[in-house]
Scaffold this active site. Structure first.
Site: not given
Length: 426
Positions: A264, A279, A351, A354, A393
């Site tokens: 990403r 990130r 987070e 999801s 993560r």
């Protein structure tokens, strides 16, 4: 993607649902585009009917010896044929205009989704476990500050090779990342009934259109010189496995999982989480995708959430589950649960997964359907996707929650079989 006929029949409800997402009303504009398409198609049909009638009249005129009338009719047929050819091109343009306008409209939230403008409107659903109490005097450190990270978490070399937002893992941390991913994949395939898939990491644009990353989020993607894109998540190839297909009702639910690298560009995230590996442009994630009948999709969402939670429970990591509000949901989602793991070094929940149900939103874009057992009726499938979970993560969470006073990290028992019995890192 929406059925324009449904919008025509439910224009007010459509706009009210969009307003809950903070989106401007769209029904009037969409229906105006569709009206132009419908009117043009009607004119084309009239022209085709006249062409067919005139063609028959040519024969009658010739049979009666009226060559002038026959030639006039031939000229008329030629003009109508030219109009139809040009009109078919215009029809394609009008259809494309409707589709393009629909393609950038987000999915509608379910009634049960809480209203809110941003993440502050999210609602805690439940909490698992408790925050750890450490037996040392200093405050818990962030993952990149630990002695266990000093040698094996190399940001400088990664920056030399690739630039910012990359990391080079070595030694025991490289093994820990591999262990976490393998543990997750074994859990989901061995205990949760998902089928393992090893998908391509380069996909065409139509696959990204099917799962809704294109056209709206192209700036978040990495595009290659060959007009392929690196996958932002394995959701893209896994969900598109059913693109253009007609499944049997007995084939559902379809549950697949993949452990892949994801890529990403993190557009719009400048200045956020610049330290450490929270990130990154490249990361590893274990993805879960389900394809179901419409009546089963909400129960499948709860099941998928439970599968993702089991990962953290077996690792002994404290977390909470939040229901995302309308202003924080993903573009294709009808309802989303986020799992937020506790990071003591940051003193914050972050987070780590999801899980979303998309209804038939993606299926309509992909033309993914199934045939009912009666053998006749076709319906669009429902699609779901979730992280089961983000490996990087999870590694951060393990390092921060299992840190020791000397900066070493205790390996959770669930991971030791994948670490050749190693009990401590650093």
């Amino acid at each position: 993607m929406f059925d324009i006929k449904w919008i025509r029949d439910n224009a007010d409800a459509f706009d009210r649902a969009l307003a809950r997402r903070g989106h401007e009303s769209a029904a009037e504009r969409l229906l105006s585009l569709d009206d132009a398409r419908r009117a043009h198609i009607a004119r084309l049909q009239e022209a085709q009917e006249r062409r067919n009638a005139a063609s028959k009249e040519v024969g009658k005129a010739k049979a009666s010896g009226d060559e002038a009338a026959a030639q006039a009719l031939i000229d008329e047929v030629a003009k109508i044929k030219s109009f139809i050819q040009q009109g078919e091109e215009e029809e394609r343009r009008l259809v494309a205009a409707v589709d393009a306008a629909l393609a950038v409209i987000p999915n509608l939230p379910l009634d049960e989704v809480p209203d809110g403008a941003d993440e502050t409107g999210n609602v805690v659903h439940h909490v698992w476990g408790e925050k750890l109490a450490f037996d040392f005097d200093h405050a818990p450190k962030e993952h990149f500050e630990l002695a266990a990270a000093e040698a094996d978490m190399d940001f400088a070399t990664a920056a030399k090779l690739s630039g910012s937002r990359f990391v080079l893992l070595k030694g025991q941390l490289a093994r820990l990342e591999r262990a976490l991913g393998q543990f997750m994949l074994d859990l989901h395939t061995g205990e949760h009934g998902y089928t393992e898939v090893a998908p391509p990491l380069l996909v065409r644009a139509d696959a990204l259109y099917g799962t809704s990353q294109l056209p709206k989020f192209e700036e978040d993607l990495f595009k290659t010189s060959s007009d392929h894109y690196l996958v932002p998540t394995a959701e893209v190839p896994l969900t598109n496995m059913v693109a253009g297909e007609i499944l049997g009702e007995g084939d559902l639910p379809l549950r697949v999982s993949a452990l892949t690298h994801c890529f990403r560009s993190e557009a719009g995230s400048a200045g956020r989480d610049v330290r450490g590996m929270l990130r990154q442009h490249q990361f590893v994630k274990c993805e879960l995708v389900s394809v179901t009948r419409p009546e089963d999709s909400l129960s499948e969402l709860e099941r998928m959430l439970g599968c993702a939670e089991t990962v953290l429970q077996k690792l002994g990591l404290h977390y909470r589950v939040v229901t995302l509000c309308t202003g924080d949901m993903g573009f294709a989602s009808q309802k989303t649960y986020d799992i937020e793991v506790w990071l003591p070094g940051q003193n914050a929940y972050r987070e780590i997964s999801s899980c979303s149900v998309c209804g038939d939103f993606q299926a309509r874009r992909m033309n993914a359907r199934y045939r009912l057992t009666d053998g006749k009726a076709l319906r669009h499938v429902h699609t779901l996707n979730g992280s089961g979970v983000a490996v990087g993560r999870a590694m951060i969470a393990v390092m921060e929650n299992y840190q020791n006073a000397d900066g070493s990290v205790t390996v959770p028992e669930a991971l030791r079989p994948y670490m050749n019995g190693i009990e401590r890192i650093g």
